[in-house]
Design an enzyme around this catalytic site. Structure first.
Site, mmCIF file in Angstrom:
data_model
loop_
_atom_site.group_PDB
_atom_site.id
_atom_site.type_symbol
_atom_site.label_atom_id
_atom_site.label_comp_id
_atom_site.label_asym_id
_atom_site.label_seq_id
_atom_site.Cartn_x
_atom_site.Cartn_y
_atom_site.Cartn_z
ATOM 1 N N HIS A 80 0.773 -1.082 0.111
ATOM 2 C CA HIS A 80 0.099 0.122 -0.016
ATOM 3 C C HIS A 80 1.065 1.270 -0.021
ATOM 4 O O HIS A 80 1.954 1.237 0.679
ATOM 5 C CB HIS A 80 -1.146 -0.039 1.244
ATOM 6 C CG HIS A 80 -1.818 -0.985 1.436
ATOM 7 N ND1 HIS A 80 -2.823 -1.514 0.360
ATOM 8 C CD2 HIS A 80 -2.082 -1.836 2.474
ATOM 9 C CE1 HIS A 80 -3.188 -2.861 0.638
ATOM 10 N NE2 HIS A 80 -3.056 -2.688 1.846
ATOM 11 N N ALA A 185 -6.694 -4.889 -5.771
ATOM 12 C CA ALA A 185 -6.479 -6.173 -4.722
ATOM 13 C C ALA A 185 -7.689 -6.021 -3.570
ATOM 14 O O ALA A 185 -7.941 -5.018 -3.209
ATOM 15 C CB ALA A 185 -5.135 -6.349 -4.299
ATOM 16 N N CYS A 216 0.179 -10.820 -4.117
ATOM 17 C CA CYS A 216 -0.734 -11.546 -3.776
ATOM 18 C C CYS A 216 -0.300 -13.321 -4.090
ATOM 19 O O CYS A 216 -1.057 -13.996 -4.078
ATOM 20 C CB CYS A 216 -1.901 -11.359 -4.508
ATOM 21 S SG CYS A 216 -2.531 -9.709 -4.239
#
Length: 279
Positions: A80, A185, A216
């Site tokens: 992030h 995501a 991921c």
């Protein structure tokens, strides 16, 4: 569903540290469980941070030992940071909770957001989130380093690590390779019937941050952004009201239903006794 409330926590120079946002999630979660507040979506940007869901493998983390915050959501490791719009919907759902349906609603809202900006996105079977589909393999250009796709090691090596093999395999370059790439995501947790965590939509981040991890846990695809795909500047401020509008349309109008639990039919013993499982 009850009326959806939005709380804009901080963007740009006022980006919210991950721990602060996590604490606020838990505070709102407790209040929502007690019916003290309505369903609420926290919206914000984070300073650069890697977070790892419960299924993250050790070999998917940064090779250089960059700190990672382990969190209680599902999914694996992600990043992030600036240029990424993060949303944490905190909603009370009927029990038993249908987690998949909740994820699909978030995907639908973000697919509509991308469509409003002129970008076609979709779902990928077996992979959560919102995706820009790549070209068929036979139509893709050679990799950045001139490597023919016919010899792409990812096709035969389940443990292939793009971090060790140069920029031609970097997740941030998936668009140039015309491969599938994730633009949003999704990773959630449900506790006491109330959701936490949520989605991260790449608006205009520096996607090279993803090159230090296996995003991921996916080794054969990459990441995208609205700005990169549209070929123009797109700002968080431009996207924020569009995200709110589509989340409101999808989540407030959803027909929430408990997850269906399939029960195994009772059987009767040959002697005509008590059905199995009965007392």
């Amino acid at each position: 569903m009850s009326e959806l409330r939005f709380a804009r926590m901080g963007f740009g120079a006022d980006a919210v540290e991950y721990q602060e946002a996590w604490d606020e999630q838990r505070r709102v979660h407790t209040a929502r469980f007690a019916d003290e507040v309505p369903d609420t979506v926290l919206l914000l940007e984070h300073p650069p941070v890697y977070t790892a869901g419960r299924r993250t493998a050790d070999n998917e983390r940064p090779l250089d030992g960059t700190p990672v915050i382990d969190v209680d959501r599902g999914g694996k490791i992600t990043w992030h940071g600036p240029g990424q719009l993060v949303g944490y919907p905190i909603q009370k759902l009927p029990r038993p909770v249908d987690v998949v349906a909740h994820v699909r609603r978030l995907e639908e809202a973000l697919i509509r957001v991308c469509a409003e900006f002129g970008l076609k996105t979709t779902r990928v079977e077996g992979r959560s989130g919102v995706w820009v589909l790549g070209d068929p393999v036979e139509q893709r250009p050679q990799a950045l380093g001139g490597l023919s796709l016919d010899f792409d090691p990812r096709l035969t090596d389940d443990e292939f690590d793009p971090r060790l093999n140069g920029p031609e395999y970097a997740p941030s370059n998936a668009g140039q390779r015309r491969e599938d790439r994730k633009i949003a995501a999704i990773g959630i947790r449900v506790a006491k019937g109330v959701t936490m965590h949520g989605f991260a939509l790449n608006v205009n981040p520096d996607n090279k941050w993803f090159d230090r991890i296996i995003p991921c846990g996916i080794r054969d695809a990459g990441v995208a952004s609205l700005a990169g795909e549209l070929g123009r500047d797109v700002t968080i401020g431009e996207v924020l009201p569009v995200v709110e509008r589509h989340l409101k349309a999808v989540l407030e109008n959803a027909e929430l239903k408990p997850r269906v639990i399939e029960k195994t039919p009772a059987t009767v013993s040959p002697s005509g006794g008590t059905p199995s499982g009965g007392v």
